[in-house]
Motif scaffolding. Structure first.
Motif, mmCIF file in Angstrom:
data_model
loop_
_atom_site.group_PDB
_atom_site.id
_atom_site.type_symbol
_atom_site.label_atom_id
_atom_site.label_comp_id
_atom_site.label_asym_id
_atom_site.label_seq_id
_atom_site.Cartn_x
_atom_site.Cartn_y
_atom_site.Cartn_z
ATOM 1 N N UNK A 1 0.821 -1.209 0.000
ATOM 2 C CA UNK A 1 0.000 0.000 0.000
ATOM 3 C C UNK A 1 0.857 1.262 0.000
ATOM 4 N N UNK A 2 2.164 1.091 0.178
ATOM 5 C CA UNK A 2 3.053 2.250 0.309
ATOM 6 C C UNK A 2 3.832 2.560 -0.963
ATOM 7 N N UNK A 3 4.035 1.541 -1.822
ATOM 8 C CA UNK A 3 4.900 1.709 -2.992
ATOM 9 C C UNK A 3 4.299 0.954 -4.172
ATOM 10 N N UNK A 4 4.117 1.651 -5.279
ATOM 11 C CA UNK A 4 3.542 1.038 -6.480
ATOM 12 C C UNK A 4 4.517 1.214 -7.644
ATOM 13 N N UNK A 5 4.842 0.117 -8.323
ATOM 14 C CA UNK A 5 5.807 0.127 -9.418
ATOM 15 C C UNK A 5 5.107 -0.265 -10.719
ATOM 16 N N UNK A 6 5.239 0.572 -11.733
ATOM 17 C CA UNK A 6 4.750 0.260 -13.077
ATOM 18 C C UNK A 6 5.969 0.098 -13.971
ATOM 19 N N UNK A 7 6.112 -1.077 -14.573
ATOM 20 C CA UNK A 7 7.289 -1.417 -15.369
ATOM 21 C C UNK A 7 6.861 -1.670 -16.816
ATOM 22 N N UNK A 8 7.524 -0.996 -17.756
ATOM 23 C CA UNK A 8 7.130 -1.073 -19.159
ATOM 24 C C UNK A 8 8.314 -1.514 -20.013
ATOM 25 N N UNK A 9 8.113 -2.580 -20.795
ATOM 26 C CA UNK A 9 9.153 -3.094 -21.676
ATOM 27 C C UNK A 9 9.033 -2.550 -23.086
ATOM 28 N N UNK A 10 9.911 -3.039 -23.958
ATOM 29 C CA UNK A 10 9.932 -2.603 -25.356
ATOM 30 C C UNK A 10 9.580 -3.740 -26.301
ATOM 31 N N UNK A 11 9.058 -4.841 -25.758
ATOM 32 C CA UNK A 11 8.858 -6.040 -26.558
ATOM 33 C C UNK A 11 10.126 -6.877 -26.535
ATOM 34 N N UNK A 12 9.980 -8.186 -26.619
ATOM 35 C CA UNK A 12 11.147 -9.055 -26.515
ATOM 36 C C UNK A 12 10.895 -10.353 -27.262
ATOM 37 N N UNK A 13 11.945 -11.160 -27.374
ATOM 38 C CA UNK A 13 11.839 -12.480 -27.974
ATOM 39 C C UNK A 13 12.598 -13.476 -27.126
ATOM 40 N N UNK A 14 12.157 -14.728 -27.171
ATOM 41 C CA UNK A 14 12.901 -15.802 -26.534
ATOM 42 C C UNK A 14 14.008 -16.218 -27.503
ATOM 43 N N UNK A 15 15.230 -15.900 -27.137
ATOM 44 C CA UNK A 15 16.367 -16.096 -28.035
ATOM 45 C C UNK A 15 16.672 -17.581 -28.175
ATOM 46 N N UNK A 16 16.958 -18.020 -29.395
ATOM 47 C CA UNK A 16 17.249 -19.438 -29.629
ATOM 48 C C UNK A 16 18.281 -19.591 -30.743
ATOM 49 N N UNK A 17 18.950 -20.716 -30.743
ATOM 50 C CA UNK A 17 19.876 -21.048 -31.822
ATOM 51 C C UNK A 17 19.106 -21.366 -33.090
ATOM 52 N N UNK A 18 19.747 -21.277 -34.254
ATOM 53 C CA UNK A 18 19.078 -21.658 -35.500
ATOM 54 C C UNK A 18 18.620 -23.112 -35.460
ATOM 55 N N UNK A 19 17.589 -23.396 -36.206
ATOM 56 C CA UNK A 19 17.031 -24.755 -36.254
ATOM 57 C C UNK A 19 17.898 -25.621 -37.164
ATOM 58 N N UNK A 20 19.014 -26.105 -36.592
ATOM 59 C CA UNK A 20 19.960 -26.922 -37.333
ATOM 60 C C UNK A 20 20.296 -28.171 -36.526
ATOM 61 N N UNK A 21 20.862 -29.144 -37.189
ATOM 62 C CA UNK A 21 21.462 -30.263 -36.488
ATOM 63 C C UNK A 21 22.606 -29.714 -35.640
ATOM 64 N N UNK A 22 22.767 -30.233 -34.430
ATOM 65 C CA UNK A 22 23.739 -29.670 -33.490
ATOM 66 C C UNK A 22 25.127 -29.535 -34.095
ATOM 67 N N UNK A 23 25.541 -30.550 -34.861
ATOM 68 C CA UNK A 23 26.895 -30.531 -35.437
ATOM 69 C C UNK A 23 27.062 -29.441 -36.489
ATOM 70 N N UNK A 24 25.952 -28.864 -36.957
ATOM 71 C CA UNK A 24 26.023 -27.838 -37.999
ATOM 72 C C UNK A 24 26.038 -26.410 -37.415
ATOM 73 N N UNK A 25 25.856 -26.295 -36.082
ATOM 74 C CA UNK A 25 25.885 -24.976 -35.450
ATOM 75 C C UNK A 25 27.304 -24.416 -35.552
ATOM 76 N N UNK A 26 27.405 -23.171 -36.025
ATOM 77 C CA UNK A 26 28.712 -22.561 -36.266
ATOM 78 C C UNK A 26 29.104 -21.619 -35.133
ATOM 79 N N UNK A 27 30.351 -21.184 -35.172
ATOM 80 C CA UNK A 27 30.831 -20.197 -34.218
ATOM 81 C C UNK A 27 30.029 -18.905 -34.345
ATOM 82 N N UNK A 28 29.714 -18.502 -35.571
ATOM 83 C CA UNK A 28 28.926 -17.283 -35.786
ATOM 84 C C UNK A 28 27.541 -17.431 -35.173
ATOM 85 N N UNK A 29 26.926 -18.610 -35.364
ATOM 86 C CA UNK A 29 25.614 -18.863 -34.749
ATOM 87 C C UNK A 29 25.676 -18.668 -33.241
#
Length: 367
Positions: A225-253
């Motif tokens: 009742x003493x402190x109210x916080x409103x937090x606003x983001x900018x939109x986000x994504x769940x980051x993931x590796x490319x959809x490849x076979x594991x052995x095909x994942x590169x250093x750049x990926x």
């Protein structure tokens, strides 16, 4: 009751944030029958990281949301002016273009270019700007609280004497996009980079800690009742590796994956901690096991530090007809997507933001 508004980093996606803020401003104007109300009239502390710091500073000056949005639309393309090709191996965009915008809009008056300092009387609220000191390797949450240890006017390194535009440039100096910002404190020279490269891209928890922990010398009481916080983001994504076979994942990926994944994980952690410590009256699902934590889970109502509303949207999947069939491109410099972010933000705000969430909810306290 004290109110805190916190704003995430995210480059041009700040235009998404502004749609949510416009909705909050409109709801409060209608509720209080004050058509000229601005968010600085309601919030006692406004905190921001990176693009959120820009918005926070404008709001703290008492600007209405529509005026800030117009600045984003008009000057967004200019803020991302490319370096000459022979310099792009160092940084992608010209830092001077951003600095010039800040110098123009954060001065003591429109008629002169005297820089407004962090201690400027033009600021109508407490203001918190998050950046990273790349020289010392530590997060720097800088405020205009006159009682702060590093805001003592007798100190040579007093933060209140630093131009506001330089602090904003520091908080928005995204690595690889812009050069670091140099700020001289007395006899020491520091380089600063984007506040998003700290745990506080969502600055909600550090804002609460600054407002309540004794060493920060603000000393607000805690309680739902003493402190109210409103937090606003900018939109986000769940980051993931490319959809490849594991052995095909590169250093750049992996290089493309690691930093966004770490930042995403830290942002989720900060959000989760706020929901655990406070009473979360609104927020999207954190994961399928925790849910949204909008019901008391760990702390009893009388133990909760604050009331917390979190507004943000995941963009891994299409959320609008305009977005097409694939995920939205969320790169912070994607200026061409600003109209899309505006539309998505308006849609989100209309569906998710209500005036009831701007106040503590009524609960029965245990005895």
């Amino acid at each position: 009751m004290k109110r805190i508004l916190t704003l995430d980093g995210g480059g041009v996606r700040g235009i998404f944030t502004l749609q949510i803020l416009a909705r909050i401003e409109a709801l409060l104007r209608a509720e209080r029958n004050k058509p000229d109300l601005v968010l600085a009239d309601v919030f006692d502390l406004i905190a921001g990281t990176s693009t959120g710091a820009i918005i926070a500073a404008f709001l703290s000056l008492g600007k209405p949301v529509a005026e800030i949005e117009k600045l984003y639309v008009d000057f967004g393309p200019m803020m991302f002016r490319r370096e000459p090709w022979y310099n792009q191996w160092k940084f992608k965009y010209r830092a001077e273009a951003v600095a010039e915008f800040f110098r123009e809009h954060f001065s003591e008056s429109d008629a002169q270019r005297t820089p407004a300092l962090m201690g400027s009387s033009r600021l109508k609220t407490l203001l918190l700007i998050v950046m990273r000191n790349a020289t010392t390797g530590s997060p720097w949450p800088v405020s205009n609280n006159p009682a702060s240890h590093y805001n003592d006017r007798s100190r040579e390194d007093c933060n209140l004497n630093v131009p506001l535009w330089k602090l904003l440039r520091a908080s928005t100096a995204a690595p690889t996009y812009f050069a670091p910002e140099r700020i001289d404190y007395a006899q020491r020279r520091f380089l600063f980079v984007d506040g998003g490269v700290t745990p506080f891209n969502n600055p909600s928890l550090i804002a609460v800690l600054m407002a309540t922990l004794p060493p920060y010398r603000i000393g607000w009481p805690v309680g739902r009742e003493a402190l109210h916080v409103v937090s606003v983001g900018t939109g986000y994504e769940h980051v993931h590796l490319p959809d490849k076979v594991a052995e095909k994942i590169t250093l750049v990926d992996q290089l493309k994956f690691v930093m966004p994944a770490v930042l995403d994980a830290v942002s989720v952690e900060q959000d989760t901690l706020c929901r655990v410590l406070g009473d979360c009256v609104h927020g999207a699902e954190i994961d399928r096991e925790l849910g949204a934590l909008t019901a008391p889970a760990l702390l009893r109502p009388e133990q909760q530090w604050f009331t917390y509303a979190r507004y943000n949207q995941v963009f891994n999947v299409s959320t609008s007809e305009d977005a097409g069939s694939g995920p939205v491109d969320l790169r912070l410099d994607r200026v061409a997507n600003m109209p899309l972010y505006q539309k998505l933000g308006r849609e989100y705000a209309e569906k998710n933001v209500s005036v009831e969430q701007l106040y503590p909810r009524k609960v029965a306290l245990s005895t």
